[in-house]
Scaffold this active site. Sequence first.
Site, short mmCIF file in Angstrom:
data_model
loop_
_atom_site.label_atom_id
_atom_site.label_comp_id
_atom_site.label_asym_id
_atom_site.label_seq_id
_atom_site.Cartn_x
_atom_site.Cartn_y
_atom_site.Cartn_z
N HIS A 1 18.29 88.45 -90.65
CA HIS A 1 17.88 87.37 -91.54
C HIS A 1 16.36 87.23 -91.60
CE1 HIS A 1 22.08 85.81 -91.90
NE2 HIS A 1 21.61 85.76 -93.12
N ASP B 1 18.06 75.09 -89.39
CA ASP B 1 18.72 74.49 -90.55
C ASP B 1 20.00 75.23 -90.93
OD1 ASP B 1 16.66 72.73 -90.70
OD2 ASP B 1 15.61 73.77 -92.31
N GLU C 1 12.86 65.70 -91.45
CA GLU C 1 12.25 66.77 -92.23
C GLU C 1 11.68 66.16 -93.50
OE1 GLU C 1 14.35 70.41 -92.93
OE2 GLU C 1 14.69 70.78 -90.79
P1 FAD Z 1 16.97 89.26 -86.87
O1 FAD Z 1 16.33 89.05 -88.17
O2 FAD Z 1 18.05 90.26 -86.81
O3 FAD Z 1 15.87 89.61 -85.77
C1 FAD Z 1 14.64 88.94 -85.72
C2 FAD Z 1 13.70 89.61 -84.72
O4 FAD Z 1 14.19 89.38 -83.41
C3 FAD Z 1 13.62 91.12 -84.88
O5 FAD Z 1 12.34 91.54 -84.50
C4 FAD Z 1 14.66 91.62 -83.91
O6 FAD Z 1 14.40 92.94 -83.48
C5 FAD Z 1 14.57 90.60 -82.80
N1 FAD Z 1 15.85 90.33 -82.15
C6 FAD Z 1 17.06 90.12 -82.70
N2 FAD Z 1 17.96 89.89 -81.75
C7 FAD Z 1 17.32 89.95 -80.58
C8 FAD Z 1 17.72 89.81 -79.22
N3 FAD Z 1 18.98 89.55 -78.88
N4 FAD Z 1 16.77 89.94 -78.26
C9 FAD Z 1 15.48 90.20 -78.57
N5 FAD Z 1 15.06 90.37 -79.83
C10 FAD Z 1 15.97 90.24 -80.82
N6 FAD Z 1 14.32 79.88 -88.59
C11 FAD Z 1 14.05 78.72 -87.97
O7 FAD Z 1 13.37 78.67 -86.96
N7 FAD Z 1 14.56 77.54 -88.48
C12 FAD Z 1 15.36 77.50 -89.57
O8 FAD Z 1 15.80 76.45 -89.98
C13 FAD Z 1 15.66 78.72 -90.22
N8 FAD Z 1 16.47 78.75 -91.30
C14 FAD Z 1 16.76 79.93 -91.89
C15 FAD Z 1 17.63 79.95 -92.99
C16 FAD Z 1 17.97 81.14 -93.59
C17 FAD Z 1 18.89 81.12 -94.77
C18 FAD Z 1 17.43 82.35 -93.10
C19 FAD Z 1 17.75 83.64 -93.76
C20 FAD Z 1 16.56 82.36 -92.03
C21 FAD Z 1 16.22 81.15 -91.42
N9 FAD Z 1 15.36 81.10 -90.31
C22 FAD Z 1 15.09 79.91 -89.70
C23 FAD Z 1 14.67 82.30 -89.84
C24 FAD Z 1 15.38 82.93 -88.67
O9 FAD Z 1 15.09 82.22 -87.49
C25 FAD Z 1 14.89 84.35 -88.51
O10 FAD Z 1 15.32 85.09 -89.61
C26 FAD Z 1 15.35 84.96 -87.22
O11 FAD Z 1 14.88 86.27 -87.23
C27 FAD Z 1 16.83 84.92 -86.92
O12 FAD Z 1 17.56 85.79 -87.68
P2 FAD Z 1 18.53 86.85 -87.01
O13 FAD Z 1 19.31 86.22 -85.93
O14 FAD Z 1 19.25 87.50 -88.12
O15 FAD Z 1 17.49 87.86 -86.32
#
Ligand code: FAD
Length: 518
Positions: A96, A163, A279
């Site tokens: 994400h 969120d 917020e």
């Molecule tokens: P990924 O995008 O898959 O990974 C993010 C990063 O972390 C990459 O560098 C990856 O290599 C690393 N990573 C993933 N898993 C691990 C692990 N287990 N250990 C170590 N590193 C790891 N963020 C907020 O703070 N608040 C919000 O309200 C918020 N709302 C969002 C709403 C939407 C619709 C979206 C798409 C994103 C939102 N985000 C928000 C952003 C979100 O926190 C980031 O996209 C975050 O990266 C989490 O997504 P993911 O779990 O898919 O991680």
Amino acid sequence: MTKHITIPKNFMTIFIVTFFMSNALAKTLLPPNDIADRFHNDSETIKIASSDFGHIVQEIPAAVFYPNSVDDIASLVKYAYNNSVPINVAARGQAHSTWGQSLARDGVVVNMTSLGNRLNGSGIIVSSDSSLGSYADVGGEQLWIDVLNTTLQYGLSPVSWVDYLYLTVGGTLSNAGISGQSFRFGPQISNVYELDVITGKGEFVTCSPKENSELYYAVLGGLGQFGIITRARIALEPAPKRVKWLRLFYSDFSAFTKDQENLISKNERRDNKALNYLEGMLLLNQGPQDLSFYPVSAYARINSLVTQYGIIYCLEAAKYYYDDRESRVEKLLDLLKGNLGFLPDFMFEKDVTYMEFLNRVRSSELFLRSKGQWEVPHPWLNLFVPESRILDFNSGVLKNIILKQKIPAGIVLIYPMNRNKWDDKMSVVIPDEDVFYVVSMLHSSGFNKWEAYDNQNKEILQFCDDAGIQVKPYLGHYATQEDWINHFGSKWESFRARKALFDPKMILSPGQRIFNNN
Ligand code: FAD
């Protein structure tokens, strides 16, 4: 359908994937026998792992790794570390991210979801003890929605949220994990007692503020640079049942921020009179608004208010309660509302379950998916803005750039946080003021239109730079290492030293482009 590579049973213990580095040097993956069949490289799998929610950056990995266990991940990283030419490894939560942060060009992407599927529901364990109280041990691959569903069965809940709940625990803890609860409970990284981490050398380490603390502080907000989180121990509190959810409109930005800041000044964790969530967002005169929160009878007057002012600032607040406390909460909110400077006819209120409130973004996601508008480019810009310059930010960015340019801004969030709820020993960087704002410009665009937003983002950053507004991007991306050094400022030296300690060959999360920015 995803095609998996089948390894013949008596195959010589070697699984070979040939791939090319950008310098066209052919290399070969020769992983150990026990994990060889976890690598997939069929075209569909590679295609999915080459992109993220942003749909802007594309990086093609050599293979995707589907772990069956935490040991598999340790074996993978050990192998990647010891290989004659070290191999990049990126944990992929739900991808994400919006700027390629979970991608790994020519490297191996770890499909964390695969681990969760294997654990079959045992990835979230609720416990308690006399020193910590209640907590949940949660796999890094778990989604926050599943953490909520499981802990609610025990009448418990984490206190700090994001969120949108379909993000992974490891992914948000690698950034910070912020939402309207952060002003009072801190970001999600402030609510973690302990972690299991696989470092860039493939070592499995348990860490906490007391044990291996350097790694603990490095990993929280560490952008995946120091290790892969496989377990986090998350603080839990008794779960409320219901939520009073308010939206109050302002035409005057100073009145809006003054009220937001007053409300977050009451922020003790145990203070029953403090809000649980705060917020804010913009309603912009740039085409149709999402008015789904409001009664249909109010649509016409909301639209005419937005047309009249161009920008309306909406303060969003929530107070949780248990069934028997409703009247007490209503009295408290009446008292609060009496002291606020919103437009008197523009106060809207809902009473919903705790789950409905926390999972509020899900219905928008499903709606956008049904219209084909979810899997589109997301040129997002998230900034932390110092409180002392928020009025300048309003006039220079919100009014003079976003409103004037008339490219529909989508969702723009703006709300303050308290610095003392963050721990400076952690890797994340925030402005150096007691109160700072998060401003999230969550654009969606057509596939050939994201550059217009990117140009706007660049203009915003340039404006801040010229005006001396020291913003810090959140979930950001940079073109050069120089930019990252500026981003980290006085924290850069310790960030770099921790990298040398925990990921000396710089193989983890290359998509952040901090140490391998080429
Ligand atoms: P990924 O995008 O898959 O990974 C993010 C990063 O972390 C990459 O560098 C990856 O290599 C690393 N990573 C993933 N898993 C691990 C692990 N287990 N250990 C170590 N590193 C790891 N963020 C907020 O703070 N608040 C919000 O309200 C918020 N709302 C969002 C709403 C939407 C619709 C979206 C798409 C994103 C939102 N985000 C928000 C952003 C979100 O926190 C980031 O996209 C975050 O990266 C989490 O997504 P993911 O779990 O898919 O991680």
